[in-house]
Design a protein around this motif. Structure first.
Motif, short mmCIF file in Angstrom:
data_model
loop_
_atom_site.label_atom_id
_atom_site.label_comp_id
_atom_site.label_asym_id
_atom_site.label_seq_id
_atom_site.Cartn_x
_atom_site.Cartn_y
_atom_site.Cartn_z
N LEU A 138 35.48 -15.52 -13.96
CA LEU A 138 34.32 -15.41 -13.08
C LEU A 138 34.56 -16.06 -11.72
O LEU A 138 34.29 -15.47 -10.67
CB LEU A 138 33.13 -16.07 -13.79
N GLU A 139 35.09 -17.28 -11.74
CA GLU A 139 35.24 -18.02 -10.48
C GLU A 139 36.24 -17.34 -9.56
O GLU A 139 36.01 -17.18 -8.36
CB GLU A 139 35.66 -19.48 -10.76
N GLU A 140 37.36 -16.92 -10.13
CA GLU A 140 38.38 -16.26 -9.34
C GLU A 140 37.84 -14.93 -8.77
O GLU A 140 38.13 -14.58 -7.63
CB GLU A 140 39.62 -16.01 -10.22
N SER A 141 37.06 -14.25 -9.55
CA SER A 141 36.47 -12.98 -9.08
C SER A 141 35.54 -13.23 -7.90
O SER A 141 35.54 -12.48 -6.92
CB SER A 141 35.69 -12.30 -10.21
N LYS A 142 34.76 -14.29 -8.00
CA LYS A 142 33.87 -14.64 -6.88
C LYS A 142 34.67 -14.96 -5.62
O LYS A 142 34.27 -14.60 -4.51
CB LYS A 142 32.99 -15.84 -7.25
N LYS A 143 35.78 -15.65 -5.82
CA LYS A 143 36.64 -15.99 -4.69
C LYS A 143 37.22 -14.71 -4.04
O LYS A 143 37.33 -14.61 -2.83
CB LYS A 143 37.77 -16.92 -5.16
N PRO A 156 36.13 -9.73 -13.78
CA PRO A 156 35.94 -11.04 -14.42
C PRO A 156 36.68 -11.17 -15.75
O PRO A 156 37.13 -12.26 -16.09
CB PRO A 156 34.42 -11.11 -14.64
#
Lengths: 298, 298
Positions: free
Chosen positions: B258-263, B253
């Motif tokens: 955060l968002e890219e990591s979730k993706k 992250p």
């Protein structure tokens, strides 16, 4: 060749095996390899590998090459146990064999990992050299690994280390002292002989003889250590003399006196030599080695 | 039965195997057994044993009983690595899964020995259960032990721990972060799948599929850990949230957001699930488990 020359040549041979056995791959962090090598080549006597290879010689010299990974593994296990034993949380020793201990050079965290690495690698080494081709040899070899594993663990060395740690700075009774001796040092020495015998396909009688030799020599080794700790010469041992006394550890000389302890060593040696008589000339060197262990520098 | 119920039943099953597998003998110092049990039963998710047994299920359910010692050994190896990792000389953690870490309860020296004991015992357990009767199964089983040994050691987990320790409080580059992730956690997860596959006699294609699943899930697991460390809830994780950040550790992250990591986790999960499609219904639970790992509590 004199015994001392043969022993020196033997140690050099084992050192070469260990050099070949240790990993060289780029992928592993350099500091880990360096730290492993630092402790493995810190001047060990290579007693356990030599005992294993000599047990092989007593039974079947043709199995020697096959047993070299087991010999190296024994030395790695012994080395890891020293690294962890020397840690501040354990014996807190700054020097071993005249050199700074692993954690003094690489730090405590690395010393923990280096010990772990050597223990784990010893199993990798043994497992990666299982002789898959011949069933009988494979089974014998696996039984030899089982023997080493058991002696190194909670039923052997680690059990002894635990009891030693538990009883630190406490008055020990003799039973506990015997437990510590026979487990912390004795178990792996005994296993060196037994694993060699197993790997070489020993019969019951041969296995028993080498087991007995290992037990007697293992105990003698420890009593000699106790004696040397009292009368030894600081330079020769490379560690503080009298440290056992300082830590209030019970020893054979403190119970039986120095002379009686020496007599016990002599008796143990005689029993050990008697046990291997059945091997005749094949056991000449291992017998000499037994004497060497029992008569070290005093 | 819902996935959560099945998972809970599975964990209980593994706990029972572990209880049976741990030693009970009188001869071993009590404190050592207690300390081993304390950490082995400190609430682990039993992810590695379950993955191994599920890999077995994908290939040949009949080999399940044979593989239980391997499953228990994986959990013991994982547990030992946590005990040593938590030591003051390493991560210096006082709590794990909401409970005091081993060295806080038993002292540092005992924590070192308990870790050693669990590592050594995991090999004893695996070696003492080699199926000697059938050649093919024996060879497969030994190859599974080799796989676990390699993943646990310098080429795997210990390599990763070393790099992690080496780079503590330093700026990491992404390559080093990847090395740490894939070795410190990834290697043993991957080996759980591969050892299961090998023990069950997988063919090349099956082995590759489960290897791929293990690699994807292993990486996802680590990224999820990174994410949870930022957004997680302190009580649920049982450790200080944000500790990685505090120690200036580089995380997914912190690089990708955060968002890219979730993706990325989502993509890894999809690739993992795709890899095991060839097993059909047999891989239903392991697929659910993959999802569970990737969607933990966020």
């Amino acid at each position: 060749m004199t015994f001392n020359k043969r022993l020196k040549a033997y140690v050099e041979e084992i050192d070469q095996y260990l050099k070949n056995a240790l990993p060289k791959e780029q992928e592993i962090p350099d500091v880990l390899i360096q730290s492993m090598e630092y402790s493995v080549f810190a001047g060990g006597k290579r007693l356990r590998p030599i005992l294993l290879l000599e047990a092989i010689k007593c039974i079947d010299e043709n199995k020697r090459a096959q047993a070299i990974p087991l010999a190296c593994a024994l030395e790695m296990i012994h080395t890891y146990s020293l690294i962890h034993d020397d840690l501040p949380a354990m014996d807190n020793d700054d020097f071993r064999r005249g050199k700074p201990t692993n954690h003094k050079v690489y730090g405590e965290g690395m010393a923990v990992l280096t010990g772990d690495a050597l223990l784990n690698y010893s199993f990798e080494l043994m497992l990666n050299n299982v002789p898959f081709n011949t069933e009988r040899e494979k089974d014998n070899y696996i039984r030899a690994i089982q023997e080493i594993a058991k002696a190194a663990g909670i039923f052997g060395m680690i059990g002894g280390q635990t009891k030693d740690l538990e009883c630190e700075n406490q008055g020990l009774n003799f039973e506990t002292l015997q437990y510590i001796h026979s487990h912390k040092t004795g178990a792996l020495i005994r296993a060196s002989l037994r694993a060699g015998a197993m790997c070489a396909g020993a019969n019951e009688k041969q296995l028993e003889a080498l087991t007995l030799f290992g037990e007697k020599i293992g105990l003698a080794f420890q009593i000699v250590d106790d004696i040397l700790d009292i009368i030894g010469d600081e330079t020769k041992l490379g560690k503080r003399v009298g440290s056992d006394d300082k830590n209030k550890k019970l020893t054979y000389p403190s119970i039986y006196g120095l002379e009686e302890s020496k007599k016990m060593v002599e008796e143990l040696l005689n029993e050990a030599l008697k046990a291997i008589e059945l091997f005749g000339a094949k056991s000449e060197f291992i017998g000499e080695l037994g004497k060497f262990i029992c008569i070290r520098d005093y």
